[in-house]
Design a protein around this motif. Structure first.
Motif, mmCIF file in Angstrom:
data_model
loop_
_atom_site.group_PDB
_atom_site.id
_atom_site.type_symbol
_atom_site.label_atom_id
_atom_site.label_comp_id
_atom_site.label_asym_id
_atom_site.label_seq_id
_atom_site.Cartn_x
_atom_site.Cartn_y
_atom_site.Cartn_z
ATOM 1 N N SER A 7 39.423 31.970 36.877
ATOM 2 C CA SER A 7 38.755 33.191 37.335
ATOM 3 C C SER A 7 39.412 34.454 36.756
ATOM 4 O O SER A 7 38.725 35.404 36.390
ATOM 5 C CB SER A 7 38.697 33.246 38.858
ATOM 6 N N ASN A 8 40.737 34.435 36.606
ATOM 7 C CA ASN A 8 41.443 35.598 36.041
ATOM 8 C C ASN A 8 41.095 35.896 34.586
ATOM 9 O O ASN A 8 40.689 37.020 34.280
ATOM 10 C CB ASN A 8 42.954 35.387 36.163
ATOM 11 N N PRO A 9 41.258 34.919 33.672
ATOM 12 C CA PRO A 9 40.894 35.216 32.285
ATOM 13 C C PRO A 9 39.416 35.572 32.110
ATOM 14 O O PRO A 9 39.089 36.424 31.281
ATOM 15 C CB PRO A 9 41.256 33.939 31.523
ATOM 16 N N GLY A 61 43.561 37.836 45.684
ATOM 17 C CA GLY A 61 45.023 37.917 45.637
ATOM 18 C C GLY A 61 45.469 38.923 44.584
ATOM 19 O O GLY A 61 46.362 39.748 44.810
ATOM 20 N N ASP A 62 44.800 38.860 43.445
ATOM 21 C CA ASP A 62 45.078 39.764 42.327
ATOM 22 C C ASP A 62 44.780 41.222 42.713
ATOM 23 O O ASP A 62 45.537 42.139 42.387
ATOM 24 C CB ASP A 62 44.214 39.296 41.144
ATOM 25 N N MET A 63 43.699 41.398 43.478
ATOM 26 C CA MET A 63 43.292 42.736 43.891
ATOM 27 C C MET A 63 44.268 43.309 44.937
ATOM 28 O O MET A 63 44.640 44.478 44.897
ATOM 29 C CB MET A 63 41.889 42.631 44.508
ATOM 30 N N PHE A 64 44.685 42.439 45.842
ATOM 31 C CA PHE A 64 45.652 42.774 46.880
ATOM 32 C C PHE A 64 46.953 43.251 46.222
ATOM 33 O O PHE A 64 47.546 44.253 46.615
ATOM 34 C CB PHE A 64 45.907 41.495 47.698
ATOM 35 N N LYS A 65 47.356 42.542 45.185
ATOM 36 C CA LYS A 65 48.563 42.915 44.434
ATOM 37 C C LYS A 65 48.409 44.284 43.779
ATOM 38 O O LYS A 65 49.332 45.090 43.795
ATOM 39 C CB LYS A 65 48.863 41.857 43.380
ATOM 40 N N SER A 66 47.214 44.543 43.215
ATOM 41 C CA SER A 66 46.991 45.839 42.568
ATOM 42 C C SER A 66 47.145 46.977 43.573
ATOM 43 O O SER A 66 47.687 48.038 43.251
ATOM 44 C CB SER A 66 45.602 45.901 41.934
ATOM 45 N N LEU A 77 52.009 35.134 40.051
ATOM 46 C CA LEU A 77 51.741 34.220 41.173
ATOM 47 C C LEU A 77 50.775 34.759 42.224
ATOM 48 O O LEU A 77 50.351 34.033 43.116
ATOM 49 C CB LEU A 77 53.064 33.802 41.831
ATOM 50 N N ASP A 78 50.393 36.047 42.092
ATOM 51 C CA ASP A 78 49.449 36.664 43.035
ATOM 52 C C ASP A 78 48.197 35.816 43.243
ATOM 53 O O ASP A 78 47.784 35.542 44.371
ATOM 54 C CB ASP A 78 49.031 38.059 42.540
ATOM 55 N N PHE A 79 47.619 35.351 42.135
ATOM 56 C CA PHE A 79 46.343 34.629 42.236
ATOM 57 C C PHE A 79 46.527 33.224 42.824
ATOM 58 O O PHE A 79 45.636 32.709 43.497
ATOM 59 C CB PHE A 79 45.649 34.589 40.869
HETATM 60 K K K Z 1 46.028 39.383 37.055
#
Ligand code: K
Ligand code: CTP
Ligand code: MG
Length: 175
Positions: free
Chosen positions: A7-9, A95-100, A120-122
């Protein structure tokens, strides 16, 4: 884990356009999430991760068929497997958005690196979402083995794919 990994890439490849925070700033005057988190990235990433998971489910039921075990197209428990696949793909990007959000609160600009957290966020997001829909997946030693392996290899895997992403021009930084 494939839906989470992909999903990330795919968000990086298809992302862009309207940012999720609509350009708005938080109390601290900094962007809520930043221009790196867009609707297009979120939905295309979840969609591609989900499709990857569907293919995995289908392949595994084909595997049973080849071994002579009769199973319907998506296996006996395909509904819960589909929900888990969706949880993995969407959890990864949330998770990635939460980290941002926390990166912006720390004063880090879009794309600034936060070692280990960026890698490791995702994974954490994907597992939290999966735990919410299917906690029974977390009781087996088999799963614990996979989780340990994932925590060790993911930062290396992530760095490798991001360097590739940087070289082909879909990522602005090699992390
Ligand atoms: K990312
Ligand atoms: N992307 C997106 N929407 C998302 C996640 C990612 O559009 N929900 C795209 C953006 O173009 C982003 C790229 O994928 O720049 C790489 O993602 P990531 O490294 O997570 O974003 P950064 O730009 O590094 O931003 P941040 O500092 O907030 O992590
Ligand atoms: Mg980044």
């Amino acid at each position: 884990m494939l839906p989470a990994y992909l999903s990330n890439p795919f968000a990086a490849v298809f992302g862009g356009g309207k940012p999720i925070d609509g350009g708005r700033t938080y109390k601290d005057g900094r962007r809520i999430l930043g221009d790196g988190k867009t609707y297009r990235g979120l939905f295309s990433g979840i969609f591609c991760g989900f499709i990857a998971g569907c293919i995995e489910i289908w392949l595994s039921s084909r595997g049973f068929e080849i071994m002579g075990i009769n199973m319907p197209v998506f296996g006996p428990d395909y509904k819960s497997a589909l929900i888990v696949v969706l949880a993995l793909a969407s959890g990864a990007l949330f998770g990635d958005m939460f980290k941002s959000f926390f990166k912006r609160r720390m004063g880090l600009k879009r794309g600034a690196s936060l070692p280990l957290v960026d890698q490791l966020d995702f994974v954490v997001g994907a597992w939290v979402f999966t735990y919410l829909v299917a906690p029974e997946w977390f009781v087996s030693n088999f799963t614990h083995g996979i989780m340990l392996t994932v925590i060790i290899i993911t930062p290396l895997l992530h760095l490798t794919t991001n360097i590739i992403g940087y070289l082909i021009g879909v990522k602005k930084e090699p992390w």
